[in-house]
Design a protein around this motif. Structure first.
Motif, short mmCIF file in Angstrom:
data_model
loop_
_atom_site.label_atom_id
_atom_site.label_comp_id
_atom_site.label_asym_id
_atom_site.label_seq_id
_atom_site.Cartn_x
_atom_site.Cartn_y
_atom_site.Cartn_z
N CYS A 249 -3.06 7.90 5.65
CA CYS A 249 -2.60 8.49 4.40
C CYS A 249 -1.80 9.76 4.66
CB CYS A 249 -3.81 8.76 3.51
SG CYS A 249 -3.31 9.30 1.87
N TYR B 2 1.63 5.32 -0.18
CA TYR B 2 1.10 6.67 0.06
C TYR B 2 2.03 7.69 -0.58
CZ TYR B 2 -1.62 4.10 3.47
OH TYR B 2 -2.45 3.20 4.07
N GLN C 246 0.86 -1.19 0.00
CA GLN C 246 0.00 0.00 0.00
C GLN C 246 0.89 1.23 0.00
OE1 GLN C 246 -3.27 0.32 -0.24
NE2 GLN C 246 -3.24 2.53 0.06
N GLU D 121 -2.82 5.52 -2.31
CA GLU D 121 -3.64 6.65 -1.85
C GLU D 121 -2.80 7.90 -1.86
OE1 GLU D 121 -6.39 6.39 1.61
OE2 GLU D 121 -5.68 4.31 1.64
#
Ligand SMILES: [Zn+2]
Length: 287
Positions: free
Chosen positions: A227, A195, A193, A213
């Motif tokens: 985030c 950021y 994931q 994100e």
């Protein structure tokens, strides 16, 4: 991290002979199969030179060969002390300070720092989980103008793994997709994931197989739950503060040399071993 004081250092490394002996024992066990005579041998220090000789045939080994200390006119004790000084600081130490502390010339101090940083360059394993990616700009003669494409500045891409607590920083020639994306692909495992801020290059991350994100900096939003890019932002602040006034050139190699020092200290900040030993250990690993 265990404490390692200047008193510890002075006790451990009072003179060049002790430093050389430390190197010798780091690199080879007490007895070695001699390359000269093929026999199991103890090696004895040859007093007039920085080498050890085989007890049977006199074949010599040099503990400094292939290290940053080799053929240097600066004493091993001074080298070790400079490593100590660099390892002890959190924010970095300038060649000027090294000159003052050790009595070597500025030019020598500068070169020693560069060599020590070089040995600190290391690769971090590809990152998983939550990862922050951000670029920043360093150097350049003009103050004020910041941001992407700023003239005469060197771009750096930083990758911070929140799960492993590690940072990678690469000086790059530009911040185009074809420059940044392969670095990310190399350093971050698919499925992680990521950021980032709103820089358009990062829009490709999703189709590359990453979760992605964006922090909406343009809306003055810097943190939305998980985030944010605070980890890497903190690292940029640390490096920029440390090289302030030292750093005039914008050559990427030169900047990379500094980044290697800062990432190394950062990535080993949770070690129990004192930073000095981790730094010094690199001098024989890199050989
Ligand atoms: Zn021998």
């Amino acid at each position: 991290m265990e404490k390692y004081t200047i008193k510890n250092f002075q006790t451990d490394f009072p003179n060049d002979d002790v430093c050389l002996d430390w190197l010798r024992h780091q690199r080879w066990p007490e007895t070695i199969v001699c390359e000269g005579c093929g026999r199991e041998a103890k090696y004895y220090r040859i007093k007039t030179r920085k080498v050890y000789g085989c007890e049977h045939c006199g074949h010599q080994i040099s503990p400094t060969a292939g290290t940053i200390f080799h053929k240097s006119r600066t004493s091993l004790t001074t080298w070790f002390y400079v490593i100590y000084l660099m390892a002890q600081t959190r924010g970095g130490i300038s060649a000027k300070q090294i000159e003052r502390e050790t009595g070597v010339t500025y030019k020598t101090a500068w070169r020693m720092c560069k060599e020590i940083r070089k040995m600190l360059a290391e690769d971090v394993d590809p990152m998983d989980g939550e990862v922050e990616v951000d670029e920043s700009y360093f150097g350049g003669p003009r103050r004020g103008k910041r941001g992407r494409g700023a003239a005469n500045k060197t771009a750096v891409v930083g990758i911070a793994g929140r799960d492993n607590g590690q940072i990678e920083a690469h000086a790059v020639p530009d911040t185009k997709s074809r420059t940044l994306l392969p670095i990310i692909e190399n350093e971050v495992n698919k499925g992680a994931q990521i950021y980032t801020d709103e820089y358009r290059v990062y829009n490709s991350l999703h189709k590359m197989g990453y979760g992605h994100e964006k922090v909406l900096h343009s809306h003055n939003i810097y943190v939305m739950g998980k985030c944010h890019t605070n980890t890497i932002d903190g690292f940029w602040a640390l490096v920029k503060n440390g090289i302030k006034g030292v750093y005039h050139s914008v050559s990427p190699q030169y900047l990379q040399n500094y980044l290697d020092e800062y990432t190394f200290r950062y990535n080993h900040r949770e070690d129990t071993t004192p930073m000095f030993w981790t730094f010094l250990g690199r001098s024989v690993l890199a050989s």
